[in-house]
Write a protein that holds these residues in place. Structure first.
Motif, PDB file in Angstrom:
ATOM      1  N   LEU A  10      -9.148  10.948  -9.424  1.00  0.00           N
ATOM      2  CA  LEU A  10      -8.822   9.527  -9.310  1.00  0.00           C
ATOM      3  C   LEU A  10      -7.381   9.284  -9.736  1.00  0.00           C
ATOM      4  CD1 LEU A  10     -12.071   8.159 -10.940  1.00  0.00           C
ATOM      5  CD2 LEU A  10     -11.513   8.211  -8.508  1.00  0.00           C
ATOM      6  N   PHE A  11      -6.894   8.067  -9.451  1.00  0.00           N
ATOM      7  CA  PHE A  11      -5.555   7.676  -9.905  1.00  0.00           C
ATOM      8  C   PHE A  11      -5.740   6.921 -11.215  1.00  0.00           C
ATOM      9  CE2 PHE A  11      -5.468   7.578  -5.168  1.00  0.00           C
ATOM     10  CZ  PHE A  11      -4.939   8.846  -5.049  1.00  0.00           C
ATOM     11  N   GLU A  51      -4.429  16.301   5.940  1.00  0.00           N
ATOM     12  CA  GLU A  51      -4.110  14.983   6.483  1.00  0.00           C
ATOM     13  C   GLU A  51      -4.698  14.805   7.886  1.00  0.00           C
ATOM     14  OE1 GLU A  51      -1.830  17.064   5.142  1.00  0.00           O
ATOM     15  OE2 GLU A  51      -1.558  16.066   3.221  1.00  0.00           O
ATOM     16  N   LEU A  58       0.829  -1.202   0.000  1.00  0.00           N
ATOM     17  CA  LEU A  58       0.000   0.000   0.000  1.00  0.00           C
ATOM     18  C   LEU A  58       0.871   1.263   0.000  1.00  0.00           C
ATOM     19  CD1 LEU A  58      -2.951   0.482  -0.229  1.00  0.00           C
ATOM     20  CD2 LEU A  58      -3.118   0.666   2.233  1.00  0.00           C
ATOM     21  N   TYR A  59       2.028   1.192   0.655  1.00  0.00           N
ATOM     22  CA  TYR A  59       2.912   2.364   0.650  1.00  0.00           C
ATOM     23  C   TYR A  59       3.478   2.614  -0.746  1.00  0.00           C
ATOM     24  CZ  TYR A  59       2.763   3.256   5.629  1.00  0.00           C
ATOM     25  OH  TYR A  59       2.341   3.611   6.882  1.00  0.00           O
ATOM     26  N   MET A  88      -6.667  11.481   0.329  1.00  0.00           N
ATOM     27  CA  MET A  88      -6.689  10.154   0.947  1.00  0.00           C
ATOM     28  C   MET A  88      -5.775  10.114   2.171  1.00  0.00           C
ATOM     29  SD  MET A  88      -8.788   8.603  -0.894  1.00  0.00           S
ATOM     30  CE  MET A  88      -9.583  10.130  -1.330  1.00  0.00           C
ATOM     31  N   GLY A  89      -5.208  11.255   2.534  1.00  0.00           N
ATOM     32  CA  GLY A  89      -4.344  11.293   3.707  1.00  0.00           C
ATOM     33  C   GLY A  89      -2.891  10.956   3.400  1.00  0.00           C
ATOM     34  N   MET A  97       0.829  10.338  -9.650  1.00  0.00           N
ATOM     35  CA  MET A  97      -0.242  10.491 -10.639  1.00  0.00           C
ATOM     36  C   MET A  97      -1.126  11.680 -10.339  1.00  0.00           C
ATOM     37  SD  MET A  97      -1.792   6.769 -11.347  1.00  0.00           S
ATOM     38  CE  MET A  97      -0.563   5.494 -11.355  1.00  0.00           C
ATOM     39  N   VAL A 148      -8.435  14.230   7.492  1.00  0.00           N
ATOM     40  CA  VAL A 148      -8.705  12.883   6.992  1.00  0.00           C
ATOM     41  C   VAL A 148      -8.573  11.889   8.138  1.00  0.00           C
ATOM     42  CG1 VAL A 148      -7.822  11.057   5.488  1.00  0.00           C
ATOM     43  CG2 VAL A 148      -8.029  13.384   4.612  1.00  0.00           C
ATOM     44  N   TYR A 197      -4.978   2.384   7.193  1.00  0.00           N
ATOM     45  CA  TYR A 197      -3.907   1.389   7.181  1.00  0.00           C
ATOM     46  C   TYR A 197      -2.706   1.911   7.951  1.00  0.00           C
ATOM     47  CZ  TYR A 197      -0.572  -1.948   5.123  1.00  0.00           C
ATOM     48  OH  TYR A 197       0.384  -2.909   4.939  1.00  0.00           O
ATOM     49  N   ARG A 198      -2.389   3.180   7.697  1.00  0.00           N
ATOM     50  CA  ARG A 198      -1.232   3.784   8.344  1.00  0.00           C
ATOM     51  C   ARG A 198      -1.454   3.904   9.850  1.00  0.00           C
ATOM     52  NH1 ARG A 198       1.133   9.709   7.525  1.00  0.00           N
ATOM     53  NH2 ARG A 198       3.147   9.291   8.476  1.00  0.00           N
ATOM     54  N   ASP A 240      -7.179  -0.856  -6.762  1.00  0.00           N
ATOM     55  CA  ASP A 240      -6.070  -0.112  -6.147  1.00  0.00           C
ATOM     56  C   ASP A 240      -6.520   1.278  -5.712  1.00  0.00           C
ATOM     57  OD1 ASP A 240      -4.300  -2.125  -6.300  1.00  0.00           O
ATOM     58  OD2 ASP A 240      -3.110  -1.334  -7.949  1.00  0.00           O
ATOM     59  N   ARG A 289     -14.090   5.244  -3.069  1.00  0.00           N
ATOM     60  CA  ARG A 289     -12.757   5.456  -2.508  1.00  0.00           C
ATOM     61  C   ARG A 289     -12.859   6.260  -1.213  1.00  0.00           C
ATOM     62  NH1 ARG A 289      -8.371   9.004  -5.740  1.00  0.00           N
ATOM     63  NH2 ARG A 289      -9.882  10.582  -5.186  1.00  0.00           N
ATOM     64  N   ALA A 333      -8.235   3.661   1.772  1.00  0.00           N
ATOM     65  CA  ALA A 333      -8.055   3.213   3.158  1.00  0.00           C
ATOM     66  C   ALA A 333      -6.629   3.454   3.628  1.00  0.00           C
ATOM     67  CB  ALA A 333      -8.399   1.730   3.273  1.00  0.00           C
ATOM     68  N   PHE A 334      -5.831   4.218   2.853  1.00  0.00           N
ATOM     69  CA  PHE A 334      -4.415   4.373   3.197  1.00  0.00           C
ATOM     70  C   PHE A 334      -4.222   4.906   4.603  1.00  0.00           C
ATOM     71  CE2 PHE A 334      -0.570   6.912   3.580  1.00  0.00           C
ATOM     72  CZ  PHE A 334       0.388   5.980   3.239  1.00  0.00           C
ATOM     73  N   ASP A 335      -4.993   5.934   4.948  1.00  0.00           N
ATOM     74  CA  ASP A 335      -4.756   6.553   6.248  1.00  0.00           C
ATOM     75  C   ASP A 335      -5.144   5.623   7.389  1.00  0.00           C
ATOM     76  OD1 ASP A 335      -3.879   9.099   7.526  1.00  0.00           O
ATOM     77  OD2 ASP A 335      -5.803   8.812   8.510  1.00  0.00           O
ATOM     78  N   LEU A 338      -8.329   0.720  -2.514  1.00  0.00           N
ATOM     79  CA  LEU A 338      -7.434   0.402  -1.397  1.00  0.00           C
ATOM     80  C   LEU A 338      -6.742   1.658  -0.876  1.00  0.00           C
ATOM     81  CD1 LEU A 338      -5.785  -2.948  -2.481  1.00  0.00           C
ATOM     82  CD2 LEU A 338      -7.344  -2.557  -0.568  1.00  0.00           C
ATOM     83  N   LEU A 339      -6.367   2.546  -1.800  1.00  0.00           N
ATOM     84  CA  LEU A 339      -5.694   3.765  -1.374  1.00  0.00           C
ATOM     85  C   LEU A 339      -6.626   4.659  -0.567  1.00  0.00           C
ATOM     86  CD1 LEU A 339      -3.508   4.421  -4.478  1.00  0.00           C
ATOM     87  CD2 LEU A 339      -2.706   4.147  -2.139  1.00  0.00           C
ATOM     88  N   THR A 370     -13.874  13.371   4.833  1.00  0.00           N
ATOM     89  CA  THR A 370     -13.388  12.995   3.512  1.00  0.00           C
ATOM     90  C   THR A 370     -14.129  13.774   2.451  1.00  0.00           C
ATOM     91  OG1 THR A 370     -12.991  10.766   4.347  1.00  0.00           O
ATOM     92  CG2 THR A 370     -12.897  11.058   1.994  1.00  0.00           C
ATOM     93  N   LEU A 371     -13.383  14.242   1.459  1.00  0.00           N
ATOM     94  CA  LEU A 371     -13.973  15.017   0.366  1.00  0.00           C
ATOM     95  C   LEU A 371     -13.990  14.184  -0.902  1.00  0.00           C
ATOM     96  CD1 LEU A 371     -14.849  17.714  -1.051  1.00  0.00           C
ATOM     97  CD2 LEU A 371     -12.424  18.204  -1.330  1.00  0.00           C
TER      98      LEU A 371
END
Lengths: 344, 252
Positions: free
Chosen positions: B99-100, B83, A220-221, A238-239, A230, B86, B117-118, B107, B161, B113-115, B110-111, B91-92
């Motif tokens: 998007l990516f 940050e 994920l990182y 997304m933080g 991108m 978030v 996850y962190r 993917d 997302r 949920a990055f924060d 999943l991103l 969330t906005l």
């Protein structure tokens, strides 16, 4: 030129090309994520090689002092920020991370004599000394101006490069160093002899590239770094902060640079200012990939390695000229091929 | 989410008082106040250029603001960052989706949920299943690059997302922008569904009719000021709103 010489030069080309490829990947990564053209990339190669040489010679490498100084500077800045925000509970962690860890490393280097340690431990110590310098550089030199233009960031890169080269002279002196080969093994390949060190460099480079691929595709990182490259705003929402992405990409670039330095130090004599030229050749590879494509950058860097090896045979005086002239047709081709489309 | 609901007073998720935002010397929002309760959809409608996107950008920390901002009972300092917000569950979903593009749908999710996850949560695979339940279309497209999706699917992905972060307050910026009427209906059905599972939302819309239908409370934003506010039902029958935003046949 007979076949034997051709093979010998080819060996040279692949070995250097593998190193250039690693550096090209690091340059593309840093540029994609932070828009910094990381000219000091080469200094990490030199610092890696020379730190390992110092350790083996039983000297205390000067990079220790740089690590301590930069750690202290960061601790002061972060500490002041934390105090101003009245977040005192963060202070111990800041101190431990930026001052405590470098001090511990320095103390352990003084306590044991690194010259007597086995090679893998020496390599590990080298990486521990050199790699953290990269995120520290990001924190001190780039993070405060992260939103600046590419040109401003480039100018800072030049300044950092000149500073690090100067510090390299202070730390390691003007003489070059060469470390003993990791392995004395050699293989017969027809008439030519394949050096074990060459094989080691190539295998290690490929392993590192595969590891990077897995990092970017599976973790994920890694995905977060690609996402920042991108779409910066999307990633922030997304933080994934720009600071985090910058620190992470610089750490990777520092690791790739220092590791490359360790790999080539038995092959070439490295001086305090050798890194620049090595990094520049990686940069030519990165340019062939348009500073955007990882596979093209790696392929371009290997091409640079071959071009350098063979031109050193036919026209050794013009070796560098030929390599850097390669940029001109590549840029022409790129500018003709690329259509500039306004972002929607 | 675990705090019990107060019997009378519904808990306030977001309270904004006297908020102003400037671009340089030009003030875009002039001292406006609004409030979002838990499990409530609040909409801000208004014409182009009224400052709706500016409002959301300022709330999420992309733009500096002046005034009082209380989020989840905590006063937010002026230096708060995207940050930090978030991390606190705001969330906005931006108007441009952001998007990516060269990554797969899963993917992208999943991103989201990055924060989390962190922060040590490892429940992203469960969350992604919930998101796929809400947007079955994303499930079908999960291996596809986000850049190849249709407009409606992109909006779904942007919302999915954002949901991956398990938000306590979702800021939605023009979710209907550029979409076909059928897709808009689907998006708004999803918005209503999200309220039923307890997500508070601040919805900014030009499509006043759809927004007023789904929302509980509404504000009308005109040239940086709130000109009208009230429960969306009564606003939908207000002659001023009908004339300016709903047009003829606004009520049948």
């Amino acid at each position: 030129m007979d076949l034997q010489i051709a093979l010998l030069l080819g060996q040279d080309g692949v070995t250097n090309g593998a190193i250039y490829a690693l550096l090209a990947l690091a340059l593309v990564l840093v540029f994609a994520v932070t828009r910094v053209i990381f000219i000091p990339q080469g200094e990490f190669v030199a610092f890696g090689a020379l730190t390992l040489a110092s350790l083996q010679a039983g000297r205390l490498p000067g990079t220790v002092w740089l690590l301590l100084a930069m750690g202290t500077a960061i601790a002061l800045i972060e500490g002041a920020t934390a105090v101003r925000a009245r977040r005192f509970r963060r202070l111990p962690l800041i101190l431990l991370l930026n001052c405590g860890a470098p001090l511990l490393l320095a103390a352990s280097l003084l306590a044991v004599s690194p010259a007597g340690l086995p090679l893998p431990v020496q390599v590990l110590l080298t990486l521990m000394l050199v790699v953290p310098l990269a995120p520290m550089l990001y924190r001190l030199a780039y993070q405060p101006i992260a939103e600046a233009s590419v040109l401003a960031l480039l100018i800072v890169s030049v300044a950092v490069h000149v500073t690090l080269t100067g510090l390299g002279l202070v730390f390691f002196g003007a003489e070059g160093s060469r470390t003993p080969a990791f392995t004395d093994a050699s293989f017969a390949l027809g008439d030519a002899v394949l050096q074990g060190q060459t094989v080691l460099v190539i295998v290690a480079s490929i392993l590192l590239i595969v590891a990077l691929y897995f990092f970017f595709e599976r973790t994920l990182y890694g995905k977060a770094l690609r996402a920042t490259a991108m779409n910066r705003t999307g990633a922030r929402l997304m933080g994934i902060s720009g600071d985090l992405a910058g620190l992470l990409s610089f750490t990777l670039a520092g690791a790739i640079g220092a590791f490359s330095g360790v790999l080539i130090s038995p092959i070439t004599t490295i001086y305090y200012d050798s890194g620049f030229l090595i990094g520049l050749k990686g940069f030519v590879g990165a340019i062939i990939g348009g500073l955007a494509s990882y596979p093209l950058a790696a392929a371009g860097a290997v091409l640079v390695g071959f071009l350098e090896a063979y031109s050193s045979f036919w026209a050794s005086a013009f070796k560098e000229v030929i390599v850097f002239t390669l940029i001109i047709p590549v840029l022409l081709w790129r500018s003709l091929k690329t259509r500039h489309v306004e972002e929607a | 989410m675990s705090a019990p609901l107060a019997t009378e007073e519904r808990s306030v998720v977001l309270e904004v008082r006297d908020l102003s935002v400037s671009y340089g010397k030009v003030e875009a929002l002039h001292g406006l106040s609004l409030r979002v309760h838990r499990g409530e959809i609040v909409t801000v409608i208004g014409p182009n250029g009224a400052g709706k996107t500016t409002l959301l950008s300022a709330l999420i920390g992309l733009l500096p603001l002046r005034g009082d901002l209380v989020y989840l009972g905590e006063r937010q300092s002026a230096g708060r960052s995207v940050e930090q917000l978030v991390r606190q569950g705001m969330t906005l979903v931006p108007e441009k989706r952001e998007l990516f593009a060269e990554m797969s749908v899963s993917d992208n999710l999943l991103l989201g949920a990055f924060d989390r996850y962190r922060a040590g949560h490892r429940d992203q695979l469960e969350t992604i299943d919930h998101v796929f339940d809400i947007f079955p279309r994303l499930m079908e497209r999960r291996e596809q690059m986000a850049g190849t999706l249709s407009g409606g699917e992109r909006q779904m992905l942007a919302m999915g997302r954002a949901l991956m972060a398990k938000p306590r307050l979702l800021l939605l910026d023009e979710p209907s922008l550029g979409l076909a009427p059928l897709v808009i209906r689907e998006i708004f059905r999803t918005i209503a569904h999200l309220r039923s599972i307890g997500v508070a939302m601040l919805l900014v819309e030009q499509n006043a009719r759809a927004a007023l239908q789904v929302a509980d409370y509404a504000y009308v934003l005109e040239t940086g000021n709130i000109s009208l506010e009230g429960p969306s039902g009564s606003l939908a029958s207000d002659p001023r709103v009908i004339e300016s935003y709903l047009g003829l046949g606004g009520r049948h």
